[in-house]
Design a protein around this motif. Structure first.
Motif, PDB file in Angstrom:
ATOM      1  N   THR A  28       0.857  -1.177   0.000  1.00  0.00           N
ATOM      2  CA  THR A  28       0.000   0.000   0.000  1.00  0.00           C
ATOM      3  C   THR A  28       0.891   1.224   0.000  1.00  0.00           C
ATOM      4  OG1 THR A  28      -0.194  -0.356   2.390  1.00  0.00           O
ATOM      5  CG2 THR A  28      -2.080  -0.903   1.048  1.00  0.00           C
ATOM      6  N   VAL A  29       0.563   2.182  -0.851  1.00  0.00           N
ATOM      7  CA  VAL A  29       1.410   3.357  -1.026  1.00  0.00           C
ATOM      8  C   VAL A  29       0.588   4.640  -1.040  1.00  0.00           C
ATOM      9  CG1 VAL A  29       2.973   1.997  -2.438  1.00  0.00           C
ATOM     10  CG2 VAL A  29       1.273   3.409  -3.547  1.00  0.00           C
ATOM     11  N   THR A  30       1.230   5.712  -0.612  1.00  0.00           N
ATOM     12  CA  THR A  30       0.637   7.038  -0.763  1.00  0.00           C
ATOM     13  C   THR A  30       1.552   7.857  -1.663  1.00  0.00           C
ATOM     14  OG1 THR A  30       1.806   7.922   1.142  1.00  0.00           O
ATOM     15  CG2 THR A  30      -0.361   6.977   1.533  1.00  0.00           C
ATOM     16  N   PHE A  31       1.034   9.004  -2.108  1.00  0.00           N
ATOM     17  CA  PHE A  31       1.848   9.907  -2.911  1.00  0.00           C
ATOM     18  C   PHE A  31       1.814  11.290  -2.284  1.00  0.00           C
ATOM     19  CE2 PHE A  31       0.322   6.559  -5.664  1.00  0.00           C
ATOM     20  CZ  PHE A  31       1.490   6.140  -6.280  1.00  0.00           C
ATOM     21  N   GLY A  32       2.984  11.812  -1.971  1.00  0.00           N
ATOM     22  CA  GLY A  32       3.065  13.143  -1.366  1.00  0.00           C
ATOM     23  C   GLY A  32       2.755  14.235  -2.375  1.00  0.00           C
ATOM     24  N   GLU A  33       2.742  15.475  -1.896  1.00  0.00           N
ATOM     25  CA  GLU A  33       2.450  16.635  -2.762  1.00  0.00           C
ATOM     26  C   GLU A  33       3.437  16.649  -3.924  1.00  0.00           C
ATOM     27  OE1 GLU A  33       0.121  18.756  -0.818  1.00  0.00           O
ATOM     28  OE2 GLU A  33       0.281  16.995   0.446  1.00  0.00           O
ATOM     29  N   ASN A  34       4.663  16.302  -3.645  1.00  0.00           N
ATOM     30  CA  ASN A  34       5.691  16.322  -4.677  1.00  0.00           C
ATOM     31  C   ASN A  34       5.601  15.093  -5.593  1.00  0.00           C
ATOM     32  OD1 ASN A  34       6.265  14.811  -2.481  1.00  0.00           O
ATOM     33  ND2 ASN A  34       8.273  15.714  -2.085  1.00  0.00           N
ATOM     34  N   GLY A  35       4.628  14.230  -5.344  1.00  0.00           N
ATOM     35  CA  GLY A  35       4.398  13.109  -6.240  1.00  0.00           C
ATOM     36  C   GLY A  35       5.216  11.870  -5.972  1.00  0.00           C
ATOM     37  N   ASP A  36       6.032  11.910  -4.937  1.00  0.00           N
ATOM     38  CA  ASP A  36       6.855  10.739  -4.675  1.00  0.00           C
ATOM     39  C   ASP A  36       6.086   9.677  -3.903  1.00  0.00           C
ATOM     40  OD1 ASP A  36       6.615  12.225  -2.463  1.00  0.00           O
ATOM     41  OD2 ASP A  36       8.674  12.002  -1.763  1.00  0.00           O
ATOM     42  N   GLU A  37       6.366   8.442  -4.271  1.00  0.00           N
ATOM     43  CA  GLU A  37       5.689   7.297  -3.665  1.00  0.00           C
ATOM     44  C   GLU A  37       6.202   7.020  -2.264  1.00  0.00           C
ATOM     45  OE1 GLU A  37       5.437   3.804  -6.170  1.00  0.00           O
ATOM     46  OE2 GLU A  37       6.003   2.509  -4.508  1.00  0.00           O
ATOM     47  N   GLN A  38       5.300   6.698  -1.360  1.00  0.00           N
ATOM     48  CA  GLN A  38       5.715   6.255  -0.031  1.00  0.00           C
ATOM     49  C   GLN A  38       4.980   4.978   0.338  1.00  0.00           C
ATOM     50  OE1 GLN A  38       8.152   7.194   2.058  1.00  0.00           O
ATOM     51  NE2 GLN A  38       7.524   5.248   2.950  1.00  0.00           N
ATOM     52  N   ILE A  39       5.739   3.931   0.614  1.00  0.00           N
ATOM     53  CA  ILE A  39       5.134   2.654   0.953  1.00  0.00           C
ATOM     54  C   ILE A  39       4.744   2.625   2.420  1.00  0.00           C
ATOM     55  CG2 ILE A  39       5.519   0.171   1.083  1.00  0.00           C
ATOM     56  CD1 ILE A  39       7.339   0.388  -1.283  1.00  0.00           C
ATOM     57  N   ILE A  40       3.480   2.354   2.646  1.00  0.00           N
ATOM     58  CA  ILE A  40       2.926   2.349   3.996  1.00  0.00           C
ATOM     59  C   ILE A  40       2.944   0.953   4.594  1.00  0.00           C
ATOM     60  CG2 ILE A  40       0.798   2.680   5.288  1.00  0.00           C
ATOM     61  CD1 ILE A  40       2.221   5.216   4.532  1.00  0.00           C
ATOM     62  N   GLY A  41       2.799  -0.058   3.763  1.00  0.00           N
ATOM     63  CA  GLY A  41       2.782  -1.412   4.298  1.00  0.00           C
ATOM     64  C   GLY A  41       2.941  -2.467   3.230  1.00  0.00           C
ATOM     65  N   PHE A  42       3.464  -3.625   3.651  1.00  0.00           N
ATOM     66  CA  PHE A  42       3.469  -4.822   2.813  1.00  0.00           C
ATOM     67  C   PHE A  42       2.434  -5.782   3.383  1.00  0.00           C
ATOM     68  CE2 PHE A  42       8.052  -3.549   2.272  1.00  0.00           C
ATOM     69  CZ  PHE A  42       7.916  -3.130   0.956  1.00  0.00           C
ATOM     70  N   HIS A  43       1.717  -6.463   2.498  1.00  0.00           N
ATOM     71  CA  HIS A  43       0.626  -7.310   2.966  1.00  0.00           C
ATOM     72  C   HIS A  43       0.794  -8.733   2.451  1.00  0.00           C
ATOM     73  CE1 HIS A  43      -1.423  -3.605   4.254  1.00  0.00           C
ATOM     74  NE2 HIS A  43      -0.852  -3.108   3.174  1.00  0.00           N
ATOM     75  N   LEU A  44       1.048  -9.620   3.354  1.00  0.00           N
ATOM     76  CA  LEU A  44       1.262 -11.024   3.025  1.00  0.00           C
ATOM     77  C   LEU A  44      -0.053 -11.797   3.142  1.00  0.00           C
ATOM     78  CD1 LEU A  44       4.611 -11.608   4.958  1.00  0.00           C
ATOM     79  CD2 LEU A  44       4.249 -10.867   2.603  1.00  0.00           C
ATOM     80  N   PRO A  45      -0.065 -13.054   2.737  1.00  0.00           N
ATOM     81  CA  PRO A  45      -1.294 -13.847   2.817  1.00  0.00           C
ATOM     82  C   PRO A  45      -1.921 -13.800   4.215  1.00  0.00           C
ATOM     83  CG  PRO A  45       0.285 -15.019   1.503  1.00  0.00           C
ATOM     84  CD  PRO A  45       0.987 -13.787   2.017  1.00  0.00           C
ATOM     85  N   GLY A  46      -3.225 -13.647   4.243  1.00  0.00           N
ATOM     86  CA  GLY A  46      -3.966 -13.623   5.489  1.00  0.00           C
ATOM     87  C   GLY A  46      -4.099 -12.242   6.095  1.00  0.00           C
TER      88      GLY A  46
END
Lengths: 254, 254
Positions: free
Chosen positions: B77-95
DNA sequence: CGCAAAATTGAAGATTATCAACATCGGTGG
DNA sequence: CCACCGATGTTGATAATCTTCAATTTTGCG
């Protein structure tokens, strides 16, 4: 069903006010519920005698008995690593839910400590579940409140991934301002409830770096610092710095 | 009520297997429920055709239609800041549950992207609420699953506050190992679903720092790196480093 | 008023980001 | 089946930032 406590007759400020008359209503569990339902919610909420600074709401490993909502004051949640050092996981302002860390396995993985004199609402978790099953609106609102808590966690992460100390500090102040505004407090003149050490810990920085950051932001005309009172002077500039839109935060020539 | 999709008759691996026979049952929403209740849960769950790497589950700003549980593969899951850069918020594994970021106001503040070929269960949120109101066990389990998600957020924070890059990396691998173990995968030989860039982003480091950290940990005999396959050799030493119990990670003399 | 805790400031050393070159992997097409 | 190419990952050198140790000042409170 010890709903009423000895506290009932004390009439301390902020005590025994019903959810219906609470200024934090919209942010809290009471948001968007009918007057009838509010009465039912009121019945299970214990309103505690104000806690002094340093008082603990619960400890690590303790079972999940209640969730709390700060009514006035501020609370920090902390963990302790293997080496025994404290790590601050969150600051909790009025209207914000505390205790979700125990949702997974019923045991708290944080400790909650009052930062200042703090009064709060205690909601026995078992009863909350029962009532929520009956009142569809409460169920929904509980989800919303949990969502807001998750959102604050995400905000905290977005602070922590910043490499520039000043960006973290700017983001911290910016976010705090927004939260103050949401509860009807002055979003410009911030009275910080936490020490520099706590801020540094929360931001993943050395306390000296935070101190230097504050003076730096002041020198740049973004904020005005008077101890724990911080005034946001150039909100826009602060936001720009917070969002990494300032390419080279160079020192003034000379 | 489009519960069944064209997918029904495809019989692809991992599709249309009931919750009752799912190996992730205990971790997922199905945990601790009766066989009868499971059928009811099964009815609202859509099992999607596997997504290719890079496919998006939802975008920022989009309404909360469904929550998802990874069945096989991995999602970020990722967000994008005002400057457009990607920031990863979490990795999600099975379950692991995906989509809680929209709980606050019904709009996603993240984007979810498949890291590898990924199949998952989709649970329409409105229906989940309805069914949960009827089945007390599901309500409870939903809280537990949310709690686990909150716990992972906390783990992520505890990584990010570390000042030493190698500590972050060690904690990351250590935590990943624990999560692999929980879903019955080899907790020693980790097949990483994400690139170095993604790891660096998630850890708040430069990608070169992550690369150097991996080789450093390898040189110290803690792990064995072969591209995206990482073997944890000295689990104890890794844990010690992860928890900051190594005072001076000095270079070897010479 | 005086003391202890909290906060600021200074200087030095260490770690990390950045720029750049190079190696490796995986897939595609000849 | 091999060669090529882009994407991915590694390694090196330098500069910048942050941490650390230390001294000093300020604040808050008894």
């Amino acid at each position: 069903m010890a709903v009423m406590e000895a506290v009932t007759h004390l009439d301390l400020p902020g005590l025994r006010r019903s959810c219906a008359r609470c200024s934090l209503q919209q942010l809290c569990l009471a948001g968007g519920m009918s007057h009838e339902d509010l009465d039912q919610l009121d019945d299970i909420i214990r309103q505690r005698r104000p806690l002094g600074a340093g008082a603990r709401l619960f400890r690590m490993g303790q079972g999940l008995d209640s969730v709390f909502v700060t009514r006035d004051g501020a609370v920090k949640t902390v963990t302790f690593g293997e080496n025994g050092d404290e790590q601050i996981i969150g600051f909790h302002l009025p209207g914000e839910l505390i205790g979700l860390d125990a949702l997974a396995d019923g045991k708290h993985r944080c400790e909650a400590v009052a930062l200042t004199q703090t009064s709060l609402c205690e909601i026995p978790f078992a009863q909350l579940g029962e009532v929520a099953a009956q009142i569809p609106g409460l169920q929904q609102q509980l989800m919303r409140v949990i969502g807001m808590s998750v959102g604050r966690d995400q905000d905290h992460k977005e602070i922590l991934v910043r490499r520039q100390a000043n960006e973290r500090i700017a983001l911290f102040l910016h976010g705090l301002s927004a939260r103050y505004k949401a509860i009807g407090r002055d979003p410009v003149r911030l009275q910080l409830p936490m020490s520099r050490i706590d801020i540094a810990n929360y931001l993943g920085l050395a306390l000296e770096t935070v101190s230097r950051g504050f003076t730096r932001l002041q020198d740049d005309g973004l904020i005005e610092v008077r101890g724990r009172q911080v005034e946001l002077v150039d909100t826009l500039g602060l936001a720009r710095l917070a969002h990494g839109l300032v390419e080279a935060p160079k020192l003034r020539h000379g």
